[in-house]
Scaffold this motif. Structure first.
Motif, short mmCIF file in Angstrom:
data_model
loop_
_atom_site.label_atom_id
_atom_site.label_comp_id
_atom_site.label_asym_id
_atom_site.label_seq_id
_atom_site.Cartn_x
_atom_site.Cartn_y
_atom_site.Cartn_z
N GLN A 64 0.15 3.15 -6.53
CA GLN A 64 -0.51 2.31 -5.54
C GLN A 64 0.08 0.91 -5.55
N LEU A 65 0.40 0.40 -4.36
CA LEU A 65 0.92 -0.95 -4.23
C LEU A 65 -0.23 -1.94 -3.98
N GLY A 66 -1.15 -1.58 -3.09
CA GLY A 66 -2.26 -2.46 -2.78
C GLY A 66 -2.71 -2.27 -1.36
N VAL A 67 -3.66 -3.10 -0.95
CA VAL A 67 -4.25 -2.97 0.37
C VAL A 67 -3.74 -4.06 1.30
N PHE A 68 -3.44 -3.67 2.53
CA PHE A 68 -3.07 -4.61 3.59
C PHE A 68 -4.13 -4.45 4.67
N SER A 69 -4.71 -5.55 5.13
CA SER A 69 -5.92 -5.43 5.95
C SER A 69 -6.05 -6.60 6.91
N GLY A 70 -6.90 -6.40 7.93
CA GLY A 70 -7.18 -7.46 8.88
C GLY A 70 -7.24 -6.96 10.31
N PRO A 71 -7.59 -7.86 11.24
CA PRO A 71 -7.75 -7.45 12.63
C PRO A 71 -6.42 -7.37 13.39
N GLY A 72 -5.35 -8.00 12.87
CA GLY A 72 -4.13 -8.13 13.67
C GLY A 72 -3.01 -7.17 13.36
N ARG A 73 -3.10 -6.42 12.27
CA ARG A 73 -1.94 -5.64 11.83
C ARG A 73 -1.78 -4.32 12.57
N ASP A 74 -2.85 -3.82 13.21
CA ASP A 74 -2.82 -2.54 13.91
C ASP A 74 -3.47 -2.75 15.28
N PRO A 75 -2.77 -2.43 16.39
CA PRO A 75 -3.34 -2.70 17.71
C PRO A 75 -4.61 -1.91 17.99
N ARG A 76 -4.92 -0.91 17.17
CA ARG A 76 -6.12 -0.10 17.42
C ARG A 76 -7.40 -0.78 16.93
N GLY A 77 -7.25 -1.84 16.11
CA GLY A 77 -8.45 -2.54 15.64
C GLY A 77 -8.35 -2.95 14.19
N TRP A 78 -9.44 -3.49 13.65
CA TRP A 78 -9.50 -3.97 12.27
C TRP A 78 -9.18 -2.81 11.32
N SER A 79 -8.18 -3.00 10.47
CA SER A 79 -7.71 -1.86 9.68
C SER A 79 -7.46 -2.22 8.23
N VAL A 80 -7.62 -1.20 7.41
CA VAL A 80 -7.25 -1.26 5.99
C VAL A 80 -6.18 -0.20 5.78
N SER A 81 -5.01 -0.61 5.28
CA SER A 81 -4.02 0.38 4.87
C SER A 81 -3.87 0.34 3.36
N VAL A 82 -4.06 1.49 2.71
CA VAL A 82 -3.78 1.59 1.28
C VAL A 82 -2.30 1.94 1.17
N ALA A 83 -1.51 0.99 0.63
CA ALA A 83 -0.05 1.18 0.58
C ALA A 83 0.37 1.70 -0.78
N TRP A 84 1.37 2.58 -0.79
CA TRP A 84 1.89 3.22 -1.99
C TRP A 84 3.40 3.09 -2.00
N TYR A 85 4.01 3.23 -3.18
CA TYR A 85 5.45 3.40 -3.21
C TYR A 85 5.77 4.65 -4.00
N ALA A 86 6.82 5.34 -3.56
CA ALA A 86 7.24 6.58 -4.19
C ALA A 86 8.74 6.52 -4.44
N LEU A 87 9.19 7.12 -5.54
CA LEU A 87 10.61 7.16 -5.87
C LEU A 87 11.04 8.61 -5.98
N VAL A 88 12.13 8.97 -5.29
CA VAL A 88 12.65 10.34 -5.39
C VAL A 88 14.17 10.32 -5.44
N PRO A 89 14.76 11.31 -6.13
CA PRO A 89 16.22 11.46 -6.07
C PRO A 89 16.62 11.93 -4.68
N TRP A 90 17.76 11.48 -4.23
CA TRP A 90 18.25 11.84 -2.90
C TRP A 90 18.30 13.36 -2.71
N GLU A 91 18.64 14.10 -3.78
CA GLU A 91 18.77 15.55 -3.68
C GLU A 91 17.45 16.21 -3.25
N ALA A 92 16.31 15.60 -3.62
CA ALA A 92 15.01 16.19 -3.26
C ALA A 92 14.74 16.03 -1.76
#
Lengths: 237, 237
Positions: free
Chosen positions: B85-113
């Motif tokens: 988990q990276l963290g939460v990005f939130s607010g009224p302006g980040r998504d045109p559909r309305g006030w939003s919370v995005s739980v952001a993640w980062y993932a690491l994979v080998p190119w072969e996968a």
């Protein structure tokens, strides 16, 4: 349930998710780390002591941090203490009202900032004796304590538990309480010099005729940003 | 808008918040760190390349991590890669559909996968050339890169970019690509011994008659947990 008028496309949207914030508010009482709990005024778990928390209010909150600051203001009277995001706790089982996302935060304040605003619905509990909290608040407290301990070992984080002015031995005691271990005095002073986030207050010493001690304060530029070192404060390195 | 039947108390609830997950999926192509983007099939921003993401589905997702794994599976075919988990990005302006919370993640994979599951709606972009992403996805990418760089300097994190077996010089090149700097070979080998997350594969060496190199693999106990050191891998200490 979602109204189409608010959205750009007519396809079916998933059910809404309950969005809240919860804050692990930490302070020091007689050099012991404490968590501040607030008695819940509403269901669910009305009357139980829990982390200060509440719904995100899309009509007025600018973002999740703003919601956390509002909740702290409403429940403890605190004005923007040092606050960092811990992470998200989520799922169908953690809140009896339904599938929920809680954005969890931790905050550090000197006891003096809380004492003047203390009200009946608040309580402090030693971090080693946190029991019987509703929701998944015990898990949130334990993850916050792990994070604070780990981050304190290489940063200026614990200084936010100190009052405005303090001696270096007092600052060391705050680090020791946060890390849960004793630190060598010489290596602690060297680390503080390296980190450089405190400065002596000109002409200010503790009272006492015998050997007055220099008083220090946090430098302004580290009020919102931590000072970091890549070697542990408690590593003796 | 909220239905009272689902709740324990009749007081007014705030408007619902849009809850999504977004994943910064990182891989290495020819020793350069890349972010994987997916072309959006739906509005808003239909047709634009963006972070793989989507709504949390309360009916089926066990928690936000489960939602992120589902989104990765649906958009890239990946089965549970290394994910934090990276963290939460939130607010009224980040998504045109309305006030939003995005739980952001980062993932690491080998190119072969990724390569074996590649489809037309995916693309890779060098992390230094991420431009024109919708929502606040550029900010999310930059915070993920900061986190991955910082965490790589004291942990086994970059090994999740390696294929199943690798030589120590290959592992060093992966660290160098992730950290964006060269590392002294002798101190790198000492750090790898200290961290202890790789083991030689008995009898396995690279082909080549002249000086075959020992092949290593990740130890099983570090597939889900990182190995950490309190001194920087690139500090020369």
């Amino acid at each position: 349930m979602p109204t189409e008028s608010k959205h750009h496309h007519p396809r079916e949207l998933p059910d809404p998710v309950i969005c809240t914030v919860d804050v692990v508010l930490l302070t020091l009482v007689e050099n012991a780390l404490q968590v501040v709990l607030a008695r819940r005024a509403q269901e669910p778990f009305r009357g139980l002591a829990a982390l200060p928390g509440g719904y995100i209010h899309p009509a007025t909150d600018r973002d999740a941090r703003d919601a956390a600051e509002r909740v702290l203001r409403e429940k403890t009277g605190l004005q923007s203490p040092y606050l960092e995001q811990l992470g998200v706790f989520s799922g169908p089982g953690r809140d009896p009202r339904g599938w929920s996302v809680s954005v969890a935060w931790y905050a550090l304040v000197p006891w003096e900032a809380l004492e003047s605003r203390w009200t009946d619905h608040l309580e402090v509990t030693s971090t080693s004796q946190v029991r019987g909290l509703p929701f998944d608040h015990e898990r949130i407290v334990h993850e916050a304590l792990d994070r604070v301990r780990s981050k304190s070992s290489y940063s200026s984080l614990p200084v936010h538990l100190c009052r405005e002015s303090f001696t270096l031995p007092q600052l060391q005691a705050v680090y020791e309480a946060t890390l849960g271990e004793t630190i060598n005095k010489v290596s602690f002073r060297r680390k503080m010099e390296e980190l450089g986030f405190v400065e002596p207050i000109p002409g200010a010493t503790t009272g006492g005729a015998h050997r007055p001690a220099q008083l220090y304060r946090l430098r302004d530029e580290f009020r919102r940003n931590l000072s970091l070192t890549d070697r542990g404060i408690n590593s003796g390195g």
